[in-house]
Design a protein around this motif. Structure first.
Motif, PDB file in Angstrom:
ATOM      1  N   ASP A   1       0.834  -1.199   0.000  1.00 50.04           N
ATOM      2  CA  ASP A   1       0.000   0.000   0.000  1.00 50.04           C
ATOM      3  C   ASP A   1       0.869   1.248   0.000  1.00 50.04           C
ATOM      4  OD1 ASP A   1      -2.379  -1.325   0.006  1.00 50.04           O
ATOM      5  OD2 ASP A   1      -2.915  -0.874   2.088  1.00 50.04           O
ATOM      6  N   VAL A   2       0.427   2.287  -0.703  1.00 56.32           N
ATOM      7  CA  VAL A   2       1.072   3.596  -0.622  1.00 56.32           C
ATOM      8  C   VAL A   2       0.545   4.276   0.636  1.00 56.32           C
ATOM      9  CG1 VAL A   2       1.370   5.843  -1.707  1.00 56.32           C
ATOM     10  CG2 VAL A   2       1.329   3.766  -3.117  1.00 56.32           C
ATOM     11  N   MET A   3       1.423   4.546   1.580  1.00 58.63           N
ATOM     12  CA  MET A   3       1.012   5.080   2.875  1.00 58.63           C
ATOM     13  C   MET A   3       0.883   6.603   2.823  1.00 58.63           C
ATOM     14  SD  MET A   3       0.821   2.253   4.619  1.00 58.63           S
ATOM     15  CE  MET A   3       0.684   2.804   6.324  1.00 58.63           C
ATOM     16  N   THR A   4      -0.113   7.117   3.539  1.00 60.60           N
ATOM     17  CA  THR A   4      -0.293   8.562   3.647  1.00 60.60           C
ATOM     18  C   THR A   4      -0.245   8.954   5.121  1.00 60.60           C
ATOM     19  OG1 THR A   4      -2.708   8.293   3.689  1.00 60.60           O
ATOM     20  CG2 THR A   4      -1.674   8.720   1.546  1.00 60.60           C
ATOM     21  N   LEU A   5       0.247  10.152   5.381  1.00 57.13           N
ATOM     22  CA  LEU A   5       0.425  10.617   6.745  1.00 57.13           C
ATOM     23  C   LEU A   5      -0.918  11.008   7.353  1.00 57.13           C
ATOM     24  CD1 LEU A   5       2.963  11.052   8.542  1.00 57.13           C
ATOM     25  CD2 LEU A   5       2.796  13.481   7.989  1.00 57.13           C
TER      26      LEU A   5
END
Length: 614
Positions: A438-442
């Motif tokens: 997964d592309v992680m977001t803050l």
């Protein structure tokens, strides 16, 4: 004369004797009596020599008991030993109860007397024998499979074996099967990729990894380790063996045989052997579940599982249906048996979720929007008073910093703590949990990359409630090019060299990237639902613990109870601005007395309460 008199006397006596004999012959014979003295009716019996005894009597003078028999479930009559030919006595027999199945059975004892009359008494007993008494370890688990194939098929598809399953409660890719095997990401060891040797120790199998199939072969079914859940001593002895399989460390054949011959329903020991040590040690992961729960008598530590109070087993709440378990936490992805664990049931706290279930009226008004755990678990990661261990839970771990272990298995440094106040969030029973690649977001609230986040808000639909959670963080490697968490090679780190950089490079390769790809260290975070360590009721949160008090929680912060405008503007909806007299007085007047809905002053509504809308 005398001869005539003598003849008449003899004739009279003969006639009288004949009359008496005729009268006796015409009287029916009495029935005998039977009183079973062993076993007692309703008793549980077992073994090959269950003693049956009965006191019998002929029923009348001049009669004897000619024989006594017993039968099981109206089957063939079997003679009993006793004083046949006597007027009364005790008759006995030994019955092989292993000839029938476990469960309820009838024993009938019948006595026959010399008048050919019979009498029968019947009792019911419960047979409970060990069908495994002759099993051998050398034939395990084939000997289990030969009788319980249907149970093996059930277990093979269960989340406890597959470590993956349907994920209808996940917002992230709900149509994809999810679980700790293969694709789940967490803020502990990130992912088990490449480290089945260590991580698989708690798998309910005999060493091999699970294979997802609806038609498992016998070889695949035989990888299921029944004893892991069905024998306490085996569970404690079980470990990874030199050949890679999972099994008992002992080599004593008698002990091994005793394991397969002593099957039982799972106990707290069986469950906690894995679940208490999740994350790498006792109490590390859950924060509300520890090895001390196995036998603590401390009711303040946990009133439900304490041996002095609730005495509940894990299965008292987590019901199993066809080997699939009920209930799961917010950070667990797969749904095994699609039902929730409820605090209020027909057998436990049956009225507590009703409008009048609590003696305090104000508490009843919270039921629809506040979960039981929120008030009843004010603190977690407590130490049990009768445990010598420290039940502190992990609050942070860093894979970046050097290991503090001096020998394998090496572990990254971590920060642990006791007596933690939960983090509170509204939850609608759906979660946004990260998966591998997964592309992680803050996350703007925590300033961390969340691997598990319960979904919900204060204005959520009915069913959304305020829950208590453990929140913890970790420092983990993230690929710079696309913000993907790297499943660093924990097997290399833990068993070979605690070199986080090299372990990360190996993790990149295992994920299909180049080992030279740039990465950085990111802070991740995870929420875990709290359900255990409910103390005695005198420790429950009071109204003042939360309202106009930010020590326990900040209602007017991220939870959303702040005013939707200035106090002056809100007051002007009805009257001139007035001094606020505090939560209790203010809400008693505006909500209790006038019946105004929350949306008059806040950005949410509570339509289920039938209040006046603006």
């Amino acid at each position: 004369m005398n001869k005539r008199f003598l003849l008449l006397s003899v004739m009279l006596l003969v006639i009288m004797a004949m009359s008496a004999s005729t009268a006796f012959a015409g009287k029916p014979a009495p029935s005998p009596t039977v009183a079973i003295t062993a076993p007692a009716s309703g008793a549980t019996v077992s073994g090959t020599a269950v003693a049956i005894s009965a006191d019998c009597a002929s029923g009348g003078t001049g009669y004897t008991v000619t024989g006594v028999t017993y039968n099981i479930d109206s089957g063939a009559n079997v003679a009993m030993s006793g004083p046949n030919g006597s007027a009364s006595g005790t008759w006995t027999a030994n019955w092989d109860s292993t000839a029938v199945g476990n469960g309820s059975h009838t024993i009938a004892v019948t006595a026959t007397n010399s008048g050919s009359k019979t009498a029968t008494q019947t009792i019911t007993v419960n047979v409970s024998n060990n069908p495994h008494a002759d099993l051998l370890w050398s034939e395990y688990p084939s000997n289990c499979l030969s009788c319980h194939r249907a149970k093996f098929d059930e277990m093979y598809q269960a989340v406890h074996y597959q470590w993956s399953g349907d994920a209808p409660d996940m917002l992230n890719q709900p149509t994809v099967k999810q679980g700790k095997y293969k694709n789940a990401v967490n803020s502990y060891c990130i992912n088990i990729l490449g480290n089945w040797q260590v991580c698989g120790k708690c798998h309910a199998g005999r060493g091999a990894e699970p294979v997802a199939t609806t038609s498992p072969t016998d070889t695949q079914l035989k990888n299921i380790d029944c004893l892991m859940c069905h024998n306490e001593a085996y569970a404690l002895d079980r470990d990874r063996l030199s050949d890679g399989s999972m099994g008992p460390k002992t080599t004593d054949e008698a002990t091994r045989n005793s394991y397969v011959r002593s099957m039982a329903k799972p106990t707290k020991t069986n469950c906690l052997k894995c679940h208490a040590f999740a994350g790498g040690g006792d109490a590390v992961k859950r924060g509300d579940l520890t090895w001390a729960h196995r036998n603590t008598g401390d009711s303040v530590f946990d009133v439900h599982m304490s041996t002095a109070r609730g005495k509940l087993t894990c299965q008292a709440c987590h019901k199993f249906v066809n080997h699939k378990v009920t209930g799961k936490g917010s950070d667990l992805r797969a749904t095994d048996y699609a039902a929730e664990v409820k605090c209020s049931t027909s057998t436990c706290h049956s009225t507590k979720e009703t409008a009048t279930g609590h003696t305090t009226v104000a508490v009843n008004k919270h039921i629809a929007r506040v979960a039981c755990q929120t008030c009843h678990i004010p603190v977690y990661a407590k130490d049990a008073s009768d445990s010598t261990a420290n039940e502190a839970t992990e609050m942070h771990r860093s894979w970046k910093e050097p290991s503090v272990s001096t020998a394998a298995p090496y572990h990254p440094p971590s920060t642990k703590a006791n007596n933690q106040i939960p983090k509170y969030k509204f939850w609608n029973r759906k979660s946004a949990n990260a998966l591998l690649n997964d592309v992680m977001t803050l996350d703007p609230i925590t300033s961390a990359y969340l691997t598990s986040r319960p979904d919900g808000a204060i204005n959520g639909a009915l069913g959304t409630k305020l829950y208590a959670f453990k929140y913890k963080t970790a420092e983990q490697p993230m690929r710079t090019a696309n913000n993907i968490l790297i499943a660093l090679d924990t097997k290399y780190y833990m068993l070979t060299t605690p070199d986080a950089v090299e372990a990360t490079k190996r993790g990149l390769t295992a994920m299909g990237y180049n080992s030279t790809d740039a990465f950085s260290w990111a802070i991740t975070g995870t929420y875990g639902m709290l359900n255990h360590e409910v103390p005695t009721k005198d420790k429950v949160l009071a109204c003042a613990s939360c309202h106009e008090n930010t020590t326990q929680m900040s209602l007017i912060g991220e939870l959303g109870y702040n005013l939707k405008n200035t106090q002056a503007v809100l007051c002007a909806q009805c009257h001139n601005s007035r001094a606020w007299k505090g939560y209790v007085a203010g809400h008693d007047r505006h909500v209790t007395s006038k019946g105004y809905d929350c949306s008059w002053c806040h950005s949410f509504s509570r339509p289920e309460r039938g209040l006046k809308m603006p």
